[in-house]
Motif scaffolding. Structure first.
Motif, PDB file in Angstrom:
ATOM      1  N   PRO A   9      10.799  13.852  18.965  1.00 16.83           N
ATOM      2  CA  PRO A   9      11.785  13.743  17.877  1.00 16.83           C
ATOM      3  C   PRO A   9      13.158  14.348  18.181  1.00 16.83           C
ATOM      4  O   PRO A   9      14.109  14.084  17.441  1.00 16.83           O
ATOM      5  CB  PRO A   9      11.120  14.496  16.709  1.00 16.83           C
ATOM      6  N   ASN A  10      13.246  15.152  19.250  1.00 18.18           N
ATOM      7  CA  ASN A  10      14.594  15.624  19.618  1.00 18.18           C
ATOM      8  C   ASN A  10      15.187  14.655  20.631  1.00 18.18           C
ATOM      9  O   ASN A  10      14.504  13.772  21.135  1.00 18.18           O
ATOM     10  CB  ASN A  10      14.547  17.087  20.108  1.00 18.18           C
ATOM     11  N   THR A  11      16.462  14.827  20.948  1.00 19.41           N
ATOM     12  CA  THR A  11      17.145  13.816  21.780  1.00 19.41           C
ATOM     13  C   THR A  11      17.213  14.229  23.251  1.00 19.41           C
ATOM     14  O   THR A  11      17.965  13.630  24.027  1.00 19.41           O
ATOM     15  CB  THR A  11      18.585  13.582  21.265  1.00 19.41           C
ATOM     16  N   SER A  44      17.369  19.742  20.014  1.00 18.44           N
ATOM     17  CA  SER A  44      16.102  20.488  19.970  1.00 18.44           C
ATOM     18  C   SER A  44      15.849  20.845  18.519  1.00 18.44           C
ATOM     19  O   SER A  44      16.788  20.917  17.713  1.00 18.44           O
ATOM     20  CB  SER A  44      16.198  21.764  20.818  1.00 18.44           C
ATOM     21  N   ILE A  45      14.607  21.043  18.162  1.00 19.22           N
ATOM     22  CA  ILE A  45      14.218  21.243  16.765  1.00 19.22           C
ATOM     23  C   ILE A  45      13.714  22.672  16.608  1.00 19.22           C
ATOM     24  O   ILE A  45      12.662  23.036  17.144  1.00 19.22           O
ATOM     25  CB  ILE A  45      13.153  20.214  16.359  1.00 19.22           C
ATOM     26  N   GLU A  46      14.507  23.480  15.916  1.00 21.48           N
ATOM     27  CA  GLU A  46      14.219  24.925  15.846  1.00 21.48           C
ATOM     28  C   GLU A  46      14.409  25.471  14.440  1.00 21.48           C
ATOM     29  O   GLU A  46      14.911  26.565  14.244  1.00 21.48           O
ATOM     30  CB  GLU A  46      15.119  25.661  16.844  1.00 21.48           C
ATOM     31  N   CYS A  77       6.435  16.835  18.353  1.00 27.51           N
ATOM     32  CA  CYS A  77       7.169  18.084  18.085  1.00 27.51           C
ATOM     33  C   CYS A  77       6.227  18.940  17.247  1.00 27.51           C
ATOM     34  O   CYS A  77       5.551  18.414  16.344  1.00 27.51           O
ATOM     35  CB  CYS A  77       8.439  17.789  17.290  1.00 27.51           C
ATOM     36  N   PHE A  78       6.205  20.244  17.522  1.00 29.21           N
ATOM     37  CA  PHE A  78       5.165  21.079  16.899  1.00 29.21           C
ATOM     38  C   PHE A  78       5.352  21.265  15.401  1.00 29.21           C
ATOM     39  O   PHE A  78       4.481  21.778  14.726  1.00 29.21           O
ATOM     40  CB  PHE A  78       5.062  22.430  17.599  1.00 29.21           C
ATOM     41  N   GLY A  79       6.468  20.778  14.861  1.00 26.68           N
ATOM     42  CA  GLY A  79       6.612  20.831  13.411  1.00 26.68           C
ATOM     43  C   GLY A  79       6.071  19.580  12.735  1.00 26.68           C
ATOM     44  O   GLY A  79       6.118  19.461  11.509  1.00 26.68           O
ATOM     45  N   VAL A 115       1.037  29.960  20.484  1.00 22.92           N
ATOM     46  CA  VAL A 115       2.184  30.502  21.224  1.00 22.92           C
ATOM     47  C   VAL A 115       3.316  29.488  21.122  1.00 22.92           C
ATOM     48  O   VAL A 115       3.175  28.359  21.610  1.00 22.92           O
ATOM     49  CB  VAL A 115       1.832  30.772  22.702  1.00 22.92           C
ATOM     50  N   THR A 116       4.404  29.873  20.466  1.00 21.29           N
ATOM     51  CA  THR A 116       5.502  28.919  20.262  1.00 21.29           C
ATOM     52  C   THR A 116       6.817  29.503  20.776  1.00 21.29           C
ATOM     53  O   THR A 116       6.824  30.489  21.524  1.00 21.29           O
ATOM     54  CB  THR A 116       5.585  28.504  18.769  1.00 21.29           C
ATOM     55  N   THR A 117       7.924  28.935  20.363  1.00 15.72           N
ATOM     56  CA  THR A 117       9.240  29.246  20.951  1.00 15.72           C
ATOM     57  C   THR A 117       9.971  30.361  20.209  1.00 15.72           C
ATOM     58  O   THR A 117       9.733  31.532  20.444  1.00 15.72           O
ATOM     59  CB  THR A 117      10.084  27.959  20.974  1.00 15.72           C
ATOM     60  N   LEU A 118      10.827  29.992  19.259  1.00 13.59           N
ATOM     61  CA  LEU A 118      11.641  31.007  18.566  1.00 13.59           C
ATOM     62  C   LEU A 118      10.896  31.596  17.363  1.00 13.59           C
ATOM     63  O   LEU A 118      10.185  30.879  16.656  1.00 13.59           O
ATOM     64  CB  LEU A 118      12.948  30.375  18.080  1.00 13.59           C
ATOM     65  N   LEU A 180      -0.642  25.611  22.345  1.00 14.44           N
ATOM     66  CA  LEU A 180       0.757  25.681  22.783  1.00 14.44           C
ATOM     67  C   LEU A 180       1.642  25.047  21.714  1.00 14.44           C
ATOM     68  O   LEU A 180       1.468  23.883  21.364  1.00 14.44           O
ATOM     69  CB  LEU A 180       0.922  24.955  24.121  1.00 14.44           C
ATOM     70  N   GLY A 181       2.572  25.824  21.193  1.00 13.33           N
ATOM     71  CA  GLY A 181       3.311  25.407  19.994  1.00 13.33           C
ATOM     72  C   GLY A 181       4.637  24.730  20.256  1.00 13.33           C
ATOM     73  O   GLY A 181       5.614  24.984  19.556  1.00 13.33           O
ATOM     74  N   CYS A 182       4.690  23.872  21.260  1.00  8.76           N
ATOM     75  CA  CYS A 182       5.924  23.098  21.493  1.00  8.76           C
ATOM     76  C   CYS A 182       5.590  21.925  22.411  1.00  8.76           C
ATOM     77  O   CYS A 182       4.860  22.086  23.390  1.00  8.76           O
ATOM     78  CB  CYS A 182       6.990  23.972  22.154  1.00  8.76           C
ATOM     79  N   GLY A 183       6.195  20.792  22.079  1.00  7.02           N
ATOM     80  CA  GLY A 183       5.957  19.610  22.914  1.00  7.02           C
ATOM     81  C   GLY A 183       6.375  19.851  24.354  1.00  7.02           C
ATOM     82  O   GLY A 183       5.771  19.327  25.288  1.00  7.02           O
ATOM     83  N   GLY A 184       7.391  20.686  24.538  1.00  3.37           N
ATOM     84  CA  GLY A 184       7.902  20.947  25.881  1.00  3.37           C
ATOM     85  C   GLY A 184       6.989  21.811  26.726  1.00  3.37           C
ATOM     86  O   GLY A 184       7.224  21.995  27.922  1.00  3.37           O
TER      87      GLY A 184
HETATM   88  N1  LIG Z   1       8.085  25.027  17.738  1.00  6.03           N
HETATM   89  C1  LIG Z   1       8.797  24.215  18.519  1.00  6.03           C
HETATM   90  O1  LIG Z   1       9.285  24.588  19.542  1.00  6.03           O
HETATM   91  N2  LIG Z   1       8.978  22.928  18.114  1.00  6.03           N
HETATM   92  C2  LIG Z   1       9.678  22.000  18.829  1.00  6.03           C
HETATM   93  N3  LIG Z   1      10.979  21.816  18.833  1.00  6.03           N
HETATM   94  C3  LIG Z   1      11.282  20.742  19.612  1.00  6.03           C
HETATM   95  O2  LIG Z   1      12.398  20.286  19.808  1.00  6.03           O
HETATM   96  N4  LIG Z   1      10.130  20.246  20.110  1.00  6.03           N
HETATM   97  C4  LIG Z   1       9.090  21.016  19.670  1.00  6.03           C
HETATM   98  O3  LIG Z   1       7.910  20.869  19.884  1.00  6.03           O
END
Ligand SMILES: NC(=O)NC1=NC(=O)NC1=O
Length: 243
Positions: A9-11, A44-46, A77-79, A115-118, A180-184
């Motif tokens: 979903p992000n570009t 990115s989706i944050e 995307c993890f959301g 475990v996710t990002t921000l 793992l809490g992010c598509g990346g």
């Molecule tokens: N929790 C996240 O990092 N979510 C996310 N943001 C993105 O842009 N992709 C994800 O999976």
């Protein structure tokens, strides 16, 4: 032959490539993966604002995927942005990576960690745990405190932070599995599972297999009740293409 659309979903084209790689790594021989991302939107989706913007891009891609005859869709995307709206629009199954990873974790362990990002995205994961009914299965949530696109900067710093947090979660949380809490992060799951000796789950792979299973069972998204086709209205301005 199944064609499964995997929507980042992000570009970020780099993250779309990473996600596509993770999807193809687990796809069945007769499944073709169509990894896509919106042509416009948020890199990115944050947070909640980013998710609202990304949801429109998800709906655009669902519409395009339908026109291309895809069997089903993954929202990577993890959301899980736009998941229910996407299900109204879609014929085939639509599975979000958070939902898929959480379901998978509950089949493998009595408790899991995320475990996710921000840190600001932790509340989004908590909302999904409540929405999907998994709050009592999740022992703890961790954030590596790096932005999503740090996973694509080539330094390896984010990947090492994910690894350290997974090691900490195994040591401290009493969890039998880690999500793992992010598509990346998708391509990290196999090596971390190997190193940690417990299931480290990537939602992209889990969602691809769930869509394959639902398609193989002959199921599409229910069109009876609240996920029936959207009511016909004239969409104007920037949304005309969604008519
Ligand atoms: N929790 C996240 O990092 N979510 C996310 N943001 C993105 O842009 N992709 C994800 O999976």
């Amino acid at each position: 032959m199944s064609l499964i659309q995997v929507i980042n979903p992000n570009t970020s084209l780099a993250m779309t490539e990473t996600i596509g790689q993770a999807a193809r790594a687990v796809a069945a021989p007769d499944t073709e993966i169509l990894a896509v991302c919106p042509t416009h939107g948020v890199p990115s989706i944050e947070g909640h604002f980013d998710e609202a913007i990304a949801a429109i891009g998800v709906l655009e891609q669902i519409k395009l995927g339908k026109a291309q005859g895809v069997s089903g869709h993954v929202i990577a995307c993890f959301g899980d942005p736009g998941l229910l709206a996407a299900r109204e629009l879609a014929s085939g199954p639509v599975v979000g990576i958070a939902e898929a990873a959480m379901h998978t974790a509950t089949l493998l362990a009595t408790r899991f960690s995320i475990v996710t990002t921000l840190p600001r995205t932790l509340v989004i994961a908590r909302h999904l745990l409540q929405q999907y009914g998994f709050s009592h299965h999740c022992a703890a949530l961790h954030a590596i405190d790096l932005p999503v696109l740090a996973l694509e900067d080539g330094s390896g710093l984010a990947q090492e932070k994910v690894r350290q947090r997974c090691i900490q979660a195994k040591r401290e949380d009493g969890s039998g599995a880690i999500v793992l809490g992010c598509g990346g992060m998708a391509t990290l799951a196999a090596s971390l599972t190997q190193e940690l000796g417990l299931p480290v789950i990537d939602g992209v792979g889990a969602a691809v297999k769930m869509v394959e299973s639902l398609v193989a069972l002959g199921f599409g998204t229910s069109k009876y009740g609240d996920l029936a086709w959207p009511l016909q209205k004239h969409l104007s301005g920037a949304f005309q293409h969604l008519n």
